[in-house]
Design a protein around this motif. Sequence first.
Motif, short mmCIF file in Angstrom:
data_model
loop_
_atom_site.label_atom_id
_atom_site.label_comp_id
_atom_site.label_asym_id
_atom_site.label_seq_id
_atom_site.Cartn_x
_atom_site.Cartn_y
_atom_site.Cartn_z
N ALA A 1 0.85 -1.21 0.00
CA ALA A 1 0.00 0.00 0.00
C ALA A 1 0.88 1.25 0.00
N ARG A 2 1.95 1.24 0.79
CA ARG A 2 2.87 2.39 0.81
C ARG A 2 3.48 2.59 -0.58
N ARG A 3 3.94 1.49 -1.20
CA ARG A 3 4.53 1.62 -2.54
C ARG A 3 3.52 2.16 -3.52
N ALA A 4 2.29 1.63 -3.46
CA ALA A 4 1.26 2.05 -4.41
C ALA A 4 0.94 3.53 -4.23
N VAL A 5 0.82 3.98 -2.98
CA VAL A 5 0.46 5.38 -2.73
C VAL A 5 1.58 6.31 -3.18
N LEU A 6 2.83 5.95 -2.90
CA LEU A 6 3.95 6.79 -3.37
C LEU A 6 3.94 6.89 -4.89
N HIS A 7 3.71 5.75 -5.54
CA HIS A 7 3.65 5.70 -7.00
C HIS A 7 2.52 6.61 -7.49
N LEU A 8 1.37 6.53 -6.85
CA LEU A 8 0.22 7.35 -7.27
C LEU A 8 0.51 8.84 -7.09
N ILE A 9 1.15 9.19 -5.98
CA ILE A 9 1.43 10.61 -5.73
C ILE A 9 2.45 11.13 -6.74
N ARG A 10 3.43 10.29 -7.08
CA ARG A 10 4.43 10.72 -8.05
C ARG A 10 3.79 10.95 -9.42
N GLY B 1 2.55 -3.95 -7.39
CA GLY B 1 2.10 -4.95 -6.43
C GLY B 1 0.75 -5.55 -6.77
N LEU B 2 0.03 -4.94 -7.71
CA LEU B 2 -1.25 -5.50 -8.15
C LEU B 2 -1.12 -5.95 -9.61
N GLY B 3 -1.81 -7.02 -9.95
CA GLY B 3 -1.89 -7.46 -11.34
C GLY B 3 -3.34 -7.52 -11.72
N PRO B 4 -3.66 -8.02 -12.92
CA PRO B 4 -5.07 -8.07 -13.34
C PRO B 4 -5.95 -8.85 -12.37
#
Lengths: 197, 197
Positions: A25-34, B19-22
């Motif tokens: 979740a942390r990775r995903a959120v950082l990716h989304l903010i970037r 971290g997520l796939g289809p």
Amino acid sequence: MNSTRDIEALIEMMARLPGLGPRSARRAVLHLIRKRELLLTPLADQMQRVAATARECVNCGNLGTTELCDICTAEKRANGQICVVEDVADLWAMERGGVFKGRYHVLGGTLSALDQIGPEQLRIPRLVARLTEEGVNEVILAVGATVDGQTTAHYIADQLEGRVRLTSLAQGVPIGGELDYLDDGTISAALNARKEI
Amino acid sequence: MNSTRDIEALIEMMARLPGLGPRSARRAVLHLIRKRELLLTPLADQMQRVAATARECVNCGNLGTTELCDICTAEKRANGQICVVEDVADLWAMERGGVFKGRYHVLGGTLSALDQIGPEQLRIPRLVARLTEEGVNEVILAVGATVDGQTTAHYIADQLEGRVRLTSLAQGVPIGGELDYLDDGTISAALNARKEI
């Protein structure tokens, strides 16, 4: 005071999704903010749109944005076959297979005395009504090979018996499956259902 | 026409997250739609909020919603130590450790001639300026033990040499780590840095 509170709250919400944990979740959120303009804002908009419009088809229980789903409105899918599945995810899996050309009936679960899920909750009366309304001649019970799934399949079979052809998916070795990795039950089922070459 | 288009679009967007796939995106979206009021709408709102307010601290590069982040505004964290990290995720990891009581400097990457990332892109001039502005006496280079990370660390060390105490994180066996699972480089490093008991 705490200027990262909003970001932390977002991470906590994402971490509650199936398949994600705190770290992803942390990775995903950082990716989304970037990639804010490209990913975060469009994703938030799309979630709002789906939250506002997603609904179950009144006929079969499939997910869509209209009263009747695409499959129930498609004339060419009225071929007299209904495939009964537990869940929308199972319907999607069948559609990816691309072989089945009929319609579906999504139960939305399995019968469970413990969770007080009876035939009404699973749209079984609606399934019975569809037999005559849609001129169905075959019902394919594509429910899971679990105890609850099979209990539900037996109940539905009892309700429909004599009125329609009842079938279930074949059990056996998955395409590309290695025997060594299969469980004993699958191997027994595949052996019992062996075919002449 | 296609009433599931919005849902499919949402799944595609979710599937692009790290971290997520289809498959896990489909599961997550079904879960979100089932718990629409409880999860989907709040998550979409929170994403909008973060997209509108998240910004980098002008001093250290940390993520927050204010011009200066919480750590840069906290007086008690001005203890003369700055920990240089590559990424906000690394800063969060250090904070979870809970041992470091100073401030941070987030590079936002590593030096890379190929990707045209030079000292300016990594806020290195800002780091140099902070030494006098904040009365820094120790800079801890907590960058990754990769080739790019170490190149960046050497460049920063060159810039700061003689002006401040320069340290790096210890290398060795992780707490709870089993020797059998460690790579040879870590074992060599731990042996070379062995301590008297």
